[in-house]
Design a protein around this motif. Structure first.
Motif, mmCIF file in Angstrom:
data_model
loop_
_atom_site.group_PDB
_atom_site.id
_atom_site.type_symbol
_atom_site.label_atom_id
_atom_site.label_comp_id
_atom_site.label_asym_id
_atom_site.label_seq_id
_atom_site.Cartn_x
_atom_site.Cartn_y
_atom_site.Cartn_z
ATOM 1 N N HIS A 25 -13.470 -0.349 3.424
ATOM 2 C CA HIS A 25 -12.102 0.119 3.643
ATOM 3 C C HIS A 25 -11.987 1.644 3.764
ATOM 4 C CE1 HIS A 25 -10.248 -3.807 2.853
ATOM 5 N NE2 HIS A 25 -11.132 -3.942 1.884
ATOM 6 N N LEU A 26 -11.209 2.084 4.760
ATOM 7 C CA LEU A 26 -10.714 3.449 4.865
ATOM 8 C C LEU A 26 -9.207 3.392 4.693
ATOM 9 C CD1 LEU A 26 -12.554 4.765 8.072
ATOM 10 C CD2 LEU A 26 -13.046 5.417 5.719
ATOM 11 N N VAL A 27 -8.652 4.400 4.016
ATOM 12 C CA VAL A 27 -7.210 4.429 3.766
ATOM 13 C C VAL A 27 -6.669 5.811 4.140
ATOM 14 C CG1 VAL A 27 -5.474 4.486 1.914
ATOM 15 C CG2 VAL A 27 -7.155 2.646 1.985
ATOM 16 N N ASN A 28 -5.502 5.822 4.772
ATOM 17 C CA ASN A 28 -4.807 7.081 5.058
ATOM 18 C C ASN A 28 -4.084 7.511 3.784
ATOM 19 O OD1 ASN A 28 -3.125 9.171 5.967
ATOM 20 N ND2 ASN A 28 -2.908 8.238 7.984
ATOM 21 N N VAL A 29 -4.459 8.664 3.260
ATOM 22 C CA VAL A 29 -3.918 9.109 1.975
ATOM 23 C C VAL A 29 -2.401 9.237 2.009
ATOM 24 C CG1 VAL A 29 -4.131 11.589 2.451
ATOM 25 C CG2 VAL A 29 -4.325 10.768 0.092
ATOM 26 N N ARG A 30 -1.814 9.414 3.195
ATOM 27 C CA ARG A 30 -0.359 9.539 3.326
ATOM 28 C C ARG A 30 0.373 8.254 2.951
ATOM 29 N NH1 ARG A 30 -2.968 11.336 7.796
ATOM 30 N NH2 ARG A 30 -2.775 13.516 8.437
ATOM 31 N N TYR A 31 -0.342 7.127 3.016
ATOM 32 C CA TYR A 31 0.304 5.832 2.776
ATOM 33 C C TYR A 31 -0.016 5.253 1.396
ATOM 34 C CZ TYR A 31 1.538 5.885 7.693
ATOM 35 O OH TYR A 31 2.072 6.221 8.920
ATOM 36 N N ILE A 32 -0.642 6.047 0.546
ATOM 37 C CA ILE A 32 -0.926 5.574 -0.815
ATOM 38 C C ILE A 32 0.342 5.666 -1.657
ATOM 39 C CG2 ILE A 32 -2.243 5.987 -2.930
ATOM 40 C CD1 ILE A 32 -4.504 7.066 -1.171
ATOM 41 N N ASP A 33 0.736 4.543 -2.236
ATOM 42 C CA ASP A 33 1.911 4.505 -3.114
ATOM 43 C C ASP A 33 1.514 4.775 -4.560
ATOM 44 O OD1 ASP A 33 4.685 4.024 -3.756
ATOM 45 O OD2 ASP A 33 4.078 2.059 -4.522
ATOM 46 N N LYS A 34 0.429 4.129 -4.992
ATOM 47 C CA LYS A 34 -0.038 4.369 -6.356
ATOM 48 C C LYS A 34 -1.475 3.880 -6.521
ATOM 49 C CE LYS A 34 2.309 0.141 -7.888
ATOM 50 N NZ LYS A 34 3.348 -0.415 -8.782
ATOM 51 N N PHE A 35 -2.142 4.450 -7.507
ATOM 52 C CA PHE A 35 -3.466 4.001 -7.912
ATOM 53 C C PHE A 35 -3.288 3.147 -9.165
ATOM 54 C CE2 PHE A 35 -7.313 4.276 -10.436
ATOM 55 C CZ PHE A 35 -8.306 4.010 -9.505
ATOM 56 N N VAL A 36 -3.692 1.894 -9.087
ATOM 57 C CA VAL A 36 -3.536 0.958 -10.211
ATOM 58 C C VAL A 36 -4.865 0.869 -10.948
ATOM 59 C CG1 VAL A 36 -2.919 -1.388 -10.890
ATOM 60 C CG2 VAL A 36 -1.822 -0.335 -8.883
ATOM 61 N N LYS A 37 -4.853 1.138 -12.241
ATOM 62 C CA LYS A 37 -6.093 1.217 -13.013
ATOM 63 C C LYS A 37 -6.667 -0.142 -13.384
ATOM 64 C CE LYS A 37 -4.930 5.677 -15.140
ATOM 65 N NZ LYS A 37 -4.702 6.378 -16.425
ATOM 66 N N ARG A 38 -5.824 -1.146 -13.522
ATOM 67 C CA ARG A 38 -6.317 -2.455 -13.977
ATOM 68 C C ARG A 38 -7.129 -3.153 -12.867
ATOM 69 N NH1 ARG A 38 -0.808 -3.393 -12.968
ATOM 70 N NH2 ARG A 38 -0.435 -5.017 -11.381
ATOM 71 N N ASP A 39 -7.793 -4.232 -13.279
ATOM 72 C CA ASP A 39 -8.587 -5.048 -12.352
ATOM 73 C C ASP A 39 -9.653 -4.235 -11.615
ATOM 74 O OD1 ASP A 39 -6.987 -7.269 -13.026
ATOM 75 O OD2 ASP A 39 -5.537 -6.785 -11.458
ATOM 76 N N GLY A 40 -10.208 -3.258 -12.310
ATOM 77 C CA GLY A 40 -11.276 -2.456 -11.720
ATOM 78 C C GLY A 40 -10.793 -1.280 -10.912
ATOM 79 N N GLY A 41 -9.488 -1.211 -10.666
ATOM 80 C CA GLY A 41 -8.912 -0.115 -9.905
ATOM 81 C C GLY A 41 -8.679 -0.474 -8.452
ATOM 82 N N TYR A 42 -7.445 -0.281 -7.992
ATOM 83 C CA TYR A 42 -7.138 -0.524 -6.583
ATOM 84 C C TYR A 42 -5.955 0.338 -6.164
ATOM 85 C CZ TYR A 42 -3.420 -3.684 -8.297
ATOM 86 O OH TYR A 42 -2.323 -4.211 -8.927
ATOM 87 N N LEU A 43 -5.783 0.485 -4.856
ATOM 88 C CA LEU A 43 -4.677 1.259 -4.313
ATOM 89 C C LEU A 43 -3.584 0.319 -3.817
ATOM 90 C CD1 LEU A 43 -6.640 3.891 -2.189
ATOM 91 C CD2 LEU A 43 -5.551 4.278 -4.402
ATOM 92 N N HIS A 44 -2.352 0.619 -4.193
ATOM 93 C CA HIS A 44 -1.214 -0.089 -3.617
ATOM 94 C C HIS A 44 -0.631 0.817 -2.542
ATOM 95 C CE1 HIS A 44 2.091 -2.932 -3.390
ATOM 96 N NE2 HIS A 44 2.917 -1.905 -3.356
ATOM 97 N N LEU A 45 -0.585 0.317 -1.311
ATOM 98 C CA LEU A 45 -0.130 1.122 -0.186
ATOM 99 C C LEU A 45 1.335 0.851 0.146
ATOM 100 C CD1 LEU A 45 -3.211 0.872 2.220
ATOM 101 C CD2 LEU A 45 -2.839 2.375 0.248
ATOM 102 N N LYS A 46 1.915 1.740 0.920
ATOM 103 C CA LYS A 46 3.336 1.659 1.245
ATOM 104 C C LYS A 46 3.679 0.469 2.132
ATOM 105 C CE LYS A 46 4.091 6.606 0.628
ATOM 106 N NZ LYS A 46 4.434 7.907 1.257
ATOM 107 N N ASP A 47 2.660 -0.144 2.759
ATOM 108 C CA ASP A 47 2.922 -1.347 3.548
ATOM 109 C C ASP A 47 2.825 -2.614 2.710
ATOM 110 O OD1 ASP A 47 0.183 -1.455 3.146
ATOM 111 O OD2 ASP A 47 -0.263 -2.176 5.173
ATOM 112 N N GLY A 48 2.606 -2.427 1.379
ATOM 113 C CA GLY A 48 2.544 -3.555 0.466
ATOM 114 C C GLY A 48 1.158 -4.097 0.218
ATOM 115 N N SER A 49 0.153 -3.586 0.896
ATOM 116 C CA SER A 49 -1.211 -4.088 0.731
ATOM 117 C C SER A 49 -1.891 -3.449 -0.477
ATOM 118 C CB SER A 49 -2.030 -3.830 1.999
ATOM 119 O OG SER A 49 -2.070 -2.447 2.299
ATOM 120 N N ASP A 50 -2.821 -4.183 -1.050
ATOM 121 C CA ASP A 50 -3.634 -3.699 -2.159
ATOM 122 C C ASP A 50 -5.086 -3.599 -1.703
ATOM 123 O OD1 ASP A 50 -1.460 -3.634 -3.922
ATOM 124 O OD2 ASP A 50 -1.733 -5.739 -4.472
#
Length: 250
Positions: free
Chosen positions: A204-229
């Motif tokens: 995965h590559l992610v555009n930093v402009r679309y990162i909504d939050k960094f979620v620490k649980r479950d090993g860590g994942y990004l929640h993006l503004k389009d609703g994807s994790d």
């Protein structure tokens, strides 16, 4: 096919001339010059089908020559000895190039591609994308995404994320829809470095402009503004968090 060679090194011009005579005897070299000004005169006088163009010339950049020509009704193969920003801009604009010093195999690959597809409308799109990318040497602005049927000219700001699909890469766009390109995500990771697209996982590559939050649980994942994790690899977590911090100051 009529060819013009523009390079300030006579040895390079001679090498291209010899390779063309040896492997492509049907091609006619109509001019071989060493500067932007000479190249501009030759272009207007001779109207080539193919241009070999050095990136750096004594009186300016090869890119500057292309800005003076309208329309771009010829194919361009860039010549460069520098793997730097300019080369990255050439790559993301989907233009052909050969690196100095070049060998016959590399040269013939570029030539075969030029002979097979001389599409002036496509070349115009690629040059326009290159011009925009060269306006600001800090950040790439647009990328050409070639598919079987189309050349997609996409602003980097429109790309939400990209994911690997075997030897393909799928781009997800903010305007809706996806584009699948026959190139690996590793290649795009290199091409889009410094543009705001960050590698967060092997796939995965992610555009930093679309990162909504960094979620620490479950090993860590990004929640993006389009609703994807999107999962974040453990070995990339520090770089991802730093990239998010850095984006706050842009």
């Amino acid at each position: 096919m009529k060819v013009i060679i523009i390079d300030d090194e006579i040895s390079v011009r001679n090498s291209i001339t010899e390779l063309l005579k040896e492997s492509y005897p049907e091609i006619r070299i109509i001019a071989s010059v060493s500067s932007v000004s000479e190249g501009f005169s030759a272009m207007h006088r001779e109207h080539p089908d193919l241009l070999f163009l050095d990136v750096e010339l004594p009186d300016g950049l090869g890119f500057e020559l292309l800005k003076k020509i309208d329309p771009i009704d010829f194919k361009v193969i860039f010549i460069t000895g520098h793997q730097e920003y300019a080369l990255n801009a050439i790559k993301v604009s989907a233009l052909d190039y050969i690196l100095k010093p070049f060998d016959s195999d590399e040269f013939c690959r570029a030539m075969d591609k030029a002979c097979q597809v001389i599409d002036h409308e496509e070349e115009q799109l690629k040059i326009l994308a290159l011009h925009e990318n060269m306006q600001n040497k800090k950040v790439l602005r647009r990328i050409i995404l070639p598919t079987a049927d189309n050349l997609h000219v996409v602003s980097i700001s429109e790309i939400i994320r990209a994911r690997a699909d075997s030897n393909y890469t799928v781009f997800v766009l903010s305007r809706g829809g996806q584009i699948m390109v026959s190139r690996t995500i590793k290649e795009f990771d290199s091409l889009l470095s410094g543009s705001g697209m960050i590698r967060v996982h092997q796939s995965h590559l992610v555009n930093v402009r679309y990162i909504d939050k960094f979620v620490k649980r479950d090993g860590g994942y990004l929640h993006l503004k389009d609703g994807s994790d999107i999962p974040v690899s453990q070995n990339l977590k520090k770089q991802v968090i730093q990239a998010i911090k850095d984006s706050l100051y842009e």
